[in-house]
Scaffold this motif. Structure first.
Motif, PDB file in Angstrom:
ATOM      1  N   PRO A  77      -7.317 -11.273  17.198  1.00 49.66           N
ATOM      2  CA  PRO A  77      -5.946 -10.958  16.788  1.00 49.66           C
ATOM      3  C   PRO A  77      -5.724 -11.114  15.287  1.00 49.66           C
ATOM      4  CG  PRO A  77      -6.036 -13.117  17.809  1.00 49.66           C
ATOM      5  CD  PRO A  77      -7.409 -12.519  17.955  1.00 49.66           C
ATOM      6  N   ASN A  78      -6.721 -11.628  14.552  1.00 46.19           N
ATOM      7  CA  ASN A  78      -6.547 -11.828  13.114  1.00 46.19           C
ATOM      8  C   ASN A  78      -6.984 -10.609  12.299  1.00 46.19           C
ATOM      9  OD1 ASN A  78      -5.788 -14.459  13.738  1.00 46.19           O
ATOM     10  ND2 ASN A  78      -7.905 -15.158  13.657  1.00 46.19           N
ATOM     11  N   LEU A  79      -7.527  -9.614  12.960  1.00 49.46           N
ATOM     12  CA  LEU A  79      -8.029  -8.440  12.247  1.00 49.46           C
ATOM     13  C   LEU A  79      -7.154  -7.231  12.550  1.00 49.46           C
ATOM     14  CD1 LEU A  79     -11.856  -8.839  12.948  1.00 49.46           C
ATOM     15  CD2 LEU A  79     -10.557  -9.644  10.980  1.00 49.46           C
ATOM     16  N   ILE A  80      -6.797  -6.506  11.496  1.00 51.89           N
ATOM     17  CA  ILE A  80      -6.056  -5.251  11.679  1.00 51.89           C
ATOM     18  C   ILE A  80      -7.024  -4.102  11.413  1.00 51.89           C
ATOM     19  CG2 ILE A  80      -4.247  -3.764  10.757  1.00 51.89           C
ATOM     20  CD1 ILE A  80      -2.615  -6.246  10.130  1.00 51.89           C
ATOM     21  N   ASP A  81      -7.207  -3.267  12.434  1.00 55.27           N
ATOM     22  CA  ASP A  81      -8.025  -2.067  12.294  1.00 55.27           C
ATOM     23  C   ASP A  81      -7.074  -0.954  11.848  1.00 55.27           C
ATOM     24  OD1 ASP A  81      -9.913  -0.143  12.408  1.00 55.27           O
ATOM     25  OD2 ASP A  81     -10.402  -0.406  14.531  1.00 55.27           O
ATOM     26  N   VAL A  82      -7.141  -0.610  10.561  1.00 51.27           N
ATOM     27  CA  VAL A  82      -6.161   0.319   9.989  1.00 51.27           C
ATOM     28  C   VAL A  82      -6.270   1.682  10.682  1.00 51.27           C
ATOM     29  CG1 VAL A  82      -5.390   1.475   7.896  1.00 51.27           C
ATOM     30  CG2 VAL A  82      -6.247  -0.881   7.787  1.00 51.27           C
ATOM     31  N   PRO A  83      -5.179   2.122  11.306  1.00 56.91           N
ATOM     32  CA  PRO A  83      -5.240   3.401  12.028  1.00 56.91           C
ATOM     33  C   PRO A  83      -5.322   4.587  11.066  1.00 56.91           C
ATOM     34  CG  PRO A  83      -3.014   2.523  12.064  1.00 56.91           C
ATOM     35  CD  PRO A  83      -3.866   1.484  11.405  1.00 56.91           C
ATOM     36  N   GLU A  84      -5.884   5.685  11.587  1.00 54.85           N
ATOM     37  CA  GLU A  84      -6.153   6.864  10.763  1.00 54.85           C
ATOM     38  C   GLU A  84      -4.891   7.391  10.069  1.00 54.85           C
ATOM     39  OE1 GLU A  84      -8.871   8.548   8.897  1.00 54.85           O
ATOM     40  OE2 GLU A  84      -9.395   7.244  10.588  1.00 54.85           O
ATOM     41  N   GLU A  85      -3.761   7.329  10.768  1.00 56.01           N
ATOM     42  CA  GLU A  85      -2.541   7.928  10.191  1.00 56.01           C
ATOM     43  C   GLU A  85      -2.056   7.199   8.933  1.00 56.01           C
ATOM     44  OE1 GLU A  85      -2.837   6.836  13.350  1.00 56.01           O
ATOM     45  OE2 GLU A  85      -1.092   5.638  13.971  1.00 56.01           O
ATOM     46  N   LEU A  86      -2.555   5.958   8.709  1.00 55.27           N
ATOM     47  CA  LEU A  86      -2.138   5.214   7.505  1.00 55.27           C
ATOM     48  C   LEU A  86      -2.873   5.691   6.264  1.00 55.27           C
ATOM     49  CD1 LEU A  86      -1.503   1.423   8.251  1.00 55.27           C
ATOM     50  CD2 LEU A  86      -0.045   3.029   7.049  1.00 55.27           C
ATOM     51  N   PHE A  87      -3.786   6.636   6.414  1.00 52.12           N
ATOM     52  CA  PHE A  87      -4.501   7.133   5.234  1.00 52.12           C
ATOM     53  C   PHE A  87      -3.814   8.356   4.630  1.00 52.12           C
ATOM     54  CE2 PHE A  87      -7.467   4.295   7.178  1.00 52.12           C
ATOM     55  CZ  PHE A  87      -8.002   3.634   6.087  1.00 52.12           C
ATOM     56  N   GLU A  88      -2.576   8.594   5.058  1.00 51.65           N
ATOM     57  CA  GLU A  88      -1.721   9.589   4.404  1.00 51.65           C
ATOM     58  C   GLU A  88      -0.800   8.850   3.439  1.00 51.65           C
ATOM     59  OE1 GLU A  88      -1.372  12.942   4.917  1.00 51.65           O
ATOM     60  OE2 GLU A  88      -3.015  13.077   6.375  1.00 51.65           O
ATOM     61  N   THR A  89      -0.665   9.354   2.213  1.00 48.13           N
ATOM     62  CA  THR A  89       0.209   8.729   1.231  1.00 48.13           C
ATOM     63  C   THR A  89       1.629   8.596   1.778  1.00 48.13           C
ATOM     64  OG1 THR A  89      -1.096   9.636  -0.573  1.00 48.13           O
ATOM     65  CG2 THR A  89       1.130   8.920  -1.116  1.00 48.13           C
ATOM     66  N   ALA A  90       2.210   7.426   1.530  1.00 47.27           N
ATOM     67  CA  ALA A  90       3.595   7.091   1.896  1.00 47.27           C
ATOM     68  C   ALA A  90       3.757   6.734   3.374  1.00 47.27           C
ATOM     69  CB  ALA A  90       4.582   8.194   1.521  1.00 47.27           C
ATOM     70  N   GLU A  91       2.701   6.782   4.148  1.00 48.93           N
ATOM     71  CA  GLU A  91       2.797   6.334   5.542  1.00 48.93           C
ATOM     72  C   GLU A  91       2.921   4.813   5.591  1.00 48.93           C
ATOM     73  OE1 GLU A  91       2.900   7.685   8.669  1.00 48.93           O
ATOM     74  OE2 GLU A  91       3.290   9.585   7.654  1.00 48.93           O
ATOM     75  N   ARG A 145       3.226   1.333   8.496  1.00 51.92           N
ATOM     76  CA  ARG A 145       3.198   0.856   9.884  1.00 51.92           C
ATOM     77  C   ARG A 145       3.477  -0.645   9.899  1.00 51.92           C
ATOM     78  NH1 ARG A 145       3.105   5.387  10.557  1.00 51.92           N
ATOM     79  NH2 ARG A 145       1.948   6.746  11.984  1.00 51.92           N
ATOM     80  N   HIS A 146       4.041  -1.112  10.986  1.00 53.13           N
ATOM     81  CA  HIS A 146       4.352  -2.537  11.146  1.00 53.13           C
ATOM     82  C   HIS A 146       3.318  -3.186  12.068  1.00 53.13           C
ATOM     83  CE1 HIS A 146       6.962  -6.065  11.221  1.00 53.13           C
ATOM     84  NE2 HIS A 146       6.689  -6.162  12.511  1.00 53.13           N
ATOM     85  N   PHE A 147       2.905  -4.393  11.690  1.00 61.12           N
ATOM     86  CA  PHE A 147       1.961  -5.153  12.519  1.00 61.12           C
ATOM     87  C   PHE A 147       2.448  -6.589  12.596  1.00 61.12           C
ATOM     88  CE2 PHE A 147      -0.348  -1.799  10.432  1.00 61.12           C
ATOM     89  CZ  PHE A 147      -1.153  -1.256  11.427  1.00 61.12           C
ATOM     90  N   GLU A 148       2.219  -7.232  13.724  1.00 63.28           N
ATOM     91  CA  GLU A 148       2.525  -8.660  13.805  1.00 63.28           C
ATOM     92  C   GLU A 148       1.595  -9.334  14.799  1.00 63.28           C
ATOM     93  OE1 GLU A 148       6.694  -7.984  14.676  1.00 63.28           O
ATOM     94  OE2 GLU A 148       6.380  -8.763  16.680  1.00 63.28           O
ATOM     95  N   GLY A 149       1.489 -10.646  14.652  1.00 63.57           N
ATOM     96  CA  GLY A 149       0.592 -11.362  15.536  1.00 63.57           C
ATOM     97  C   GLY A 149       0.702 -12.858  15.327  1.00 63.57           C
ATOM     98  N   GLU A 150      -0.183 -13.572  15.978  1.00 64.17           N
ATOM     99  CA  GLU A 150      -0.233 -15.031  15.837  1.00 64.17           C
ATOM    100  C   GLU A 150      -1.667 -15.426  15.529  1.00 64.17           C
ATOM    101  OE1 GLU A 150       1.414 -16.723  19.397  1.00 64.17           O
ATOM    102  OE2 GLU A 150       3.382 -16.834  18.446  1.00 64.17           O
ATOM    103  N   THR A 151      -1.812 -16.317  14.563  1.00 66.41           N
ATOM    104  CA  THR A 151      -3.137 -16.727  14.116  1.00 66.41           C
ATOM    105  C   THR A 151      -3.283 -18.236  14.259  1.00 66.41           C
ATOM    106  OG1 THR A 151      -3.478 -14.889  12.601  1.00 66.41           O
ATOM    107  CG2 THR A 151      -4.598 -16.935  12.061  1.00 66.41           C
ATOM    108  N   VAL A 152      -4.336 -18.658  14.898  1.00 64.22           N
ATOM    109  CA  VAL A 152      -4.607 -20.093  15.064  1.00 64.22           C
ATOM    110  C   VAL A 152      -5.339 -20.590  13.818  1.00 64.22           C
ATOM    111  CG1 VAL A 152      -5.813 -21.831  16.417  1.00 64.22           C
ATOM    112  CG2 VAL A 152      -4.710 -19.902  17.562  1.00 64.22           C
ATOM    113  N   LEU A 153      -4.685 -21.450  13.047  1.00 61.91           N
ATOM    114  CA  LEU A 153      -5.327 -21.982  11.840  1.00 61.91           C
ATOM    115  C   LEU A 153      -5.916 -23.371  12.077  1.00 61.91           C
ATOM    116  CD1 LEU A 153      -3.281 -21.197   8.609  1.00 61.91           C
ATOM    117  CD2 LEU A 153      -5.396 -20.181   9.419  1.00 61.91           C
ATOM    118  N   GLY A 154      -5.277 -24.172  12.928  1.00 63.36           N
ATOM    119  CA  GLY A 154      -5.792 -25.518  13.162  1.00 63.36           C
ATOM    120  C   GLY A 154      -5.494 -26.438  12.002  1.00 63.36           C
TER     121      GLY A 154
END
Ligand SMILES: [Zn+2]
Ligand SMILES: [Zn+2]
Length: 183
Positions: free
Chosen positions: A6-20, A22-31
């Motif tokens: 859950p700590n990695l964002i795989d950038v989707p293809e549509e984000l490689f258009e200028t001005a696109e 996207r929103h992402f959220e998650g939870e990361t265990v840091l300890g």
């Protein structure tokens, strides 16, 4: 998201258009998080949310990370908790190793998007939270700390050393100075 991490964002293809964007959220265990001489502990995962925007040359990652961190007071060692809300900021240049870095950015102000198009959120979250941590963790600015002689927590009231002014001033063996050793 990358499967199983859950700590990695795989950038989707549509984000490689200028001005696109996207929103992402998650939870990361840091300890734990080391900040100078102090170690902050996280009882719960760090909640984060970001918007990733394509600026043409780069992917701009902006958002917030929220967490509750606990650390021992630097004076009395009692646990202190901090509710943190840090700004996540990342700038990932698109175009692989040959991409030209913008003239107006220092080397530590940007990264290059890896060839696999995966962004690791952990370093971004750590940077955001480190900026929010105090220089010295204190339960209170007026914390009295521990008695250097008996170790009592002076926030809970004066210890026996304080009521015996002479002993406190002269160290733990001051009481012996009047003792007749018979020599
Ligand atoms: Zn304290
Ligand atoms: Zn004492």
């Amino acid at each position: 998201m990358v499967k199983n991490d859950p700590n990695l964002i795989d950038v989707p293809e549509e984000l490689f258009e200028t001005a696109e964007s996207r929103h992402f959220e998650g939870e990361t265990v840091l300890g734990e998080l080391a900040a100078g001489p102090d170690t902050y502990r996280f009882a719960a995962p760090v909640a984060w949310s970001v918007d990733i925007t394509n600026t043409g040359d780069a992917l701009l990652v902006m958002g917030t990370a929220r967490a509750r961190a606990a650390c021992g007071c630097a004076r009395c060692l009692e646990e202190v908790t901090y509710d943190l809300e840090g700004d996540i900021e990342g700038y990932f240049i698109i175009g692989g190793a040959d991409a030209v870095a913008p003239d107006d950015l220092e080397g530590d102000e940007f990264s290059r998007l890896p060839d696999n198009h995966v962004i690791d959120m952990v370093p971004l979250i750590v940077s955001a939270l480190l900026l929010e941590l105090p220089l010295v963790p204190l339960c209170d600015d007026a914390c009295q700390g521990l008695c250097p002689q008996c170790g009592a927590n002076l926030n809970e009231g004066p210890c026996a050393c304080a009521s015996d002014g002479g002993a406190a001033a002269g160290g733990p063996f001051a009481a012996l100075k009047d003792f007749d050793f018979g020599v």
